[in-house]
Design an enzyme around this catalytic site. Structure first.
Site, PDB file in Angstrom:
ATOM      1  N   HIS A   1      49.559  43.144  28.548  1.00 52.54           N
ATOM      2  CA  HIS A   1      49.340  41.818  29.633  1.00 52.54           C
ATOM      3  C   HIS A   1      48.820  40.599  28.869  1.00 52.54           C
ATOM      4  O   HIS A   1      48.294  39.859  29.615  1.00 52.54           O
ATOM      5  CB  HIS A   1      48.243  42.604  30.495  1.00 52.54           C
ATOM      6  CG  HIS A   1      48.717  43.231  31.804  1.00 52.54           C
ATOM      7  ND1 HIS A   1      48.904  42.736  32.866  1.00 52.54           N
ATOM      8  CD2 HIS A   1      49.226  44.736  31.756  1.00 52.54           C
ATOM      9  CE1 HIS A   1      49.329  43.564  33.585  1.00 52.54           C
ATOM     10  NE2 HIS A   1      49.673  44.839  32.914  1.00 52.54           N
TER      11      HIS A   1
ATOM     12  N   GLU B   1      33.305  35.654  43.704  1.00 53.33           N
ATOM     13  CA  GLU B   1      34.494  34.705  43.127  1.00 53.33           C
ATOM     14  C   GLU B   1      34.923  34.039  44.189  1.00 53.33           C
ATOM     15  O   GLU B   1      34.733  34.103  45.367  1.00 53.33           O
ATOM     16  CB  GLU B   1      35.769  35.615  42.793  1.00 53.33           C
ATOM     17  CG  GLU B   1      35.339  36.528  41.420  1.00 53.33           C
ATOM     18  CD  GLU B   1      36.766  36.845  40.948  1.00 53.33           C
ATOM     19  OE1 GLU B   1      37.699  36.985  41.620  1.00 53.33           O
ATOM     20  OE2 GLU B   1      36.686  37.856  39.943  1.00 53.33           O
TER      21      GLU B   1
ATOM     22  N   ASP C   1      39.399  41.602  36.948  1.00 54.44           N
ATOM     23  CA  ASP C   1      39.771  42.060  38.215  1.00 54.44           C
ATOM     24  C   ASP C   1      40.836  43.155  38.193  1.00 54.44           C
ATOM     25  O   ASP C   1      41.014  43.866  39.350  1.00 54.44           O
ATOM     26  CB  ASP C   1      40.260  40.872  38.983  1.00 54.44           C
ATOM     27  CG  ASP C   1      39.074  39.856  39.471  1.00 54.44           C
ATOM     28  OD1 ASP C   1      38.145  40.282  39.578  1.00 54.44           O
ATOM     29  OD2 ASP C   1      39.242  38.626  38.876  1.00 54.44           O
TER      30      ASP C   1
END
Length: 544
Positions: free
Chosen positions: A123, A295, A184
């Protein structure tokens, strides 16, 4: 941060934000951008030209194995913009496999051009986990031994550097425990996020993931296996945390745990005034007994927003919510979560009501939901499954993650949201404040020099074939405009998940910490074998 005296299992006993993926994409041939919009290509080396490749690797005695063919998947990452084909992949079964291999390359000396990249779940965004004509270590092959959860006075879990956080969650929950700080997206490896920082909506309380580690096992650029902690080999311990893979490969980590709740109260509210939005966020991260997760999200040119929430959230006042009209304004969503157990529902609701009464959001936009703790933490994965089914996952992701000082956030918002991005958005834009006091300044992470700073993440996704505002070239141009503004306005910005192409830029990024960074590199990876995709140091030039 202290930890109980322990010793790690060794050798043969041991076998980086957030993205609500809002995409408007078509699945066509991807593209690469190396400064200009050119066809997406693979940098490869033929067998006849691979004289750099040390055939002696094939003679090494290891528990796992090397692969010399079918290497293309190791030349891809989530950013889907760069492809650097390695010469080999190591699939280790033990830490000694990694140590033996790196030590062999180290002993080859400066004449060797071979480099090593540790690749977790792939990622990275700009080829950081790739090694052109080098060796990629598949860290997900390093899964053993099984995770060990200690449920004592100072609970922790011992995990492999290649273990996914989602698996850590499921295992620790068996003991009623869970890590304190998350990203997240949980389908990332431990070593990958700890090499960056691991920031999400819990970081204002607990700090990033690197602030919740008791001990590491690391293989340095010399092939040495070193256990390190706050009290043992502390310099290496803090260097590796947030060190972008420059000082060693994390092969084992001891992560701090806390009692886990069973449920989460999940809340979203909207603002049209950025000043009120920022003020409320800063208030919430400064008080005790507040929410467990905070957030913010910037919403540009979205219609039917509240209707899209209805499948998962309930409006507190359905009539008022149905009458809300964004009128084309840029809106700011504050997302909050409160953890609780079923027998604490009444108390939790009272606390939430009290906290919400202190905020200045648009009253008609209060939406609430109650979900399981696991469902909340793994919320992004549900979007991934849907996107993969539609063929909309493996597209270019030209993300830009910035850390902006509190004193400059209003100027930043005015220019970026009110001018550069006005009327266009190609993915989620996150914005939320963090407390610098929750980060240990001994780690390698570089942040702005103010007590409160904001993470601003532009999580764009590009339509590969498009030359319009949703195309890769347009998004990259926007990113450059944002970076140019930060520089000319002297905002004191730092990049999170940083990536630069010249050492001059890296010097500016590290600032006064550059010389210390150089010294640590010379101590733990003097031949610059590790993490070539970061482009900080040139291989085979000894660090002085």
């Amino acid at each position: 941060m202290g930890s109980p005296p322990i010793s790690f299992l060794r050798q043969n006993n041991i076998t980086f934000l957030r993205f609500f993926m809002v995409l408007f994409l078509s699945c066509i041939t991807a593209r690469i951008n190396l400064g200009s919009n050119i066809p997406f290509t693979t940098l490869s080396v033929s067998r006849s030209d691979s004289s750099d490749f040390p055939s002696s690797l094939k003679t090494l005695s290891i528990d796992g194995h090397f692969s010399f063919d079918d290497l293309h998947h190791a030349a891809r990452d989530f950013g889907n913009r760069y492809q650097y084909l390695p010469s080999a992949i190591l699939r280790p079964k033990s830490v000694s496999d990694i140590a033996t291999t790196i030590k062999h390359i180290w002993q080859m000396g400066p004449a060797s051009e071979l480099t090593v990249a540790a690749r977790g779940h792939g990622h990275s965004l700009q080829g950081q986990a790739q090694a052109h004509r080098g060796l990629v270590i598949n860290m997900e092959s390093l899964r053993g031994p099984e995770m060990y959860v200690h449920a004592g006075k100072l609970p922790y879990v011992d995990v492999s550097g290649g273990e996914l956080w989602i698996n850590i969650l499921h295992e620790s929950l068996k003991y009623g425990l869970a890590p304190k700080s998350w990203t997240d997206y949980l389908h990332l490896t431990t070593g990958g996020t700890l090499s960056n920082a691991g920031i999400s909506g819990q970081a204002f309380r607990h700090g990033p993931q690197i602030s919740n580690v008791y001990q590491l096992e690391v293989v340095t650029g010399k092939g040495e296996v070193v256990n390190c902690s706050e009290k043992q080999n502390a310099d290496l311990f803090y260097s590796v945390l947030g060190g972008l893979g420059q000082f060693g490969i994390i092969t084992r980590a001891r992560i701090s745990l806390e009692p886990a709740s069973k449920m989460v109260k999940w809340i979203r509210v909207l603002y049209s005034d950025f000043s009120l939005f920022a003020k409320d966020q800063e208030h919430l991260i400064s008080i005790g007994n507040a929410f467990d997760y905070i957030e913010g999200l910037v919403i540009i040119n979205k219609t039917g927003l509240l209707n899209n929430w209805r499948s998962s959230f309930n409006p507190q006042d359905p009539l008022q919510a149905s009458q809300f009209n964004s009128e084309g304004r840029t809106l700011f969503c504050l997302e909050m979560a409160k953890n609780f157990n079923p027998d604490e529902t009444d108390i939790m609701n009272q606390e939430v009501e009290s906290l919400l009464s202190q905020l200045s959001y648009i009253s008609s936009t209060l939406f609430l939901s109650e979900v399981s703790y696991t469902e909340f933490l793994d919320r992004v994965h549900a979007s991934e499954i849907k996107l993969r089914a539609k063929g909309l996952w493996e597209v270019p992701h030209p993300w830009l993650n910035l850390l902006i000082p509190k004193s400059k956030i209003h100027a930043f918002a005015e220019e970026v949201f009110g001018n550069i991005l006005k009327g266009t958005s190609n993915g989620p834009i996150l914005i939320y404040p963090l407390n610098k006091s929750k980060l240990d300044n001994r780690t390698s992470v570089v942040v702005p020099d103010e007590e409160i700073f904001y993470l601003v993440a532009f999580l764009s996704s590009a339509v590969p074939s498009s030359m319009a505002t949703d195309g890769l070239e347009h998004i990259l141009t926007q990113n450059k405009r944002i970076l140019d503004f930060c520089e000319t306005a002297h905002l004191g910005m730092k990049q999170y998940l940083p990536h630069y192409t010249t050492q001059k830029e890296w010097r500016v990024h590290f600032g006064s910490r550059w010389e210390a960074f150089i010294q640590k590199k010379s101590a733990y990876d003097p031949l610059a074998i590790l993490a070539p995709g970061q482009r900080i140091f040139q291989k085979a030039i000894p660090i002085s």
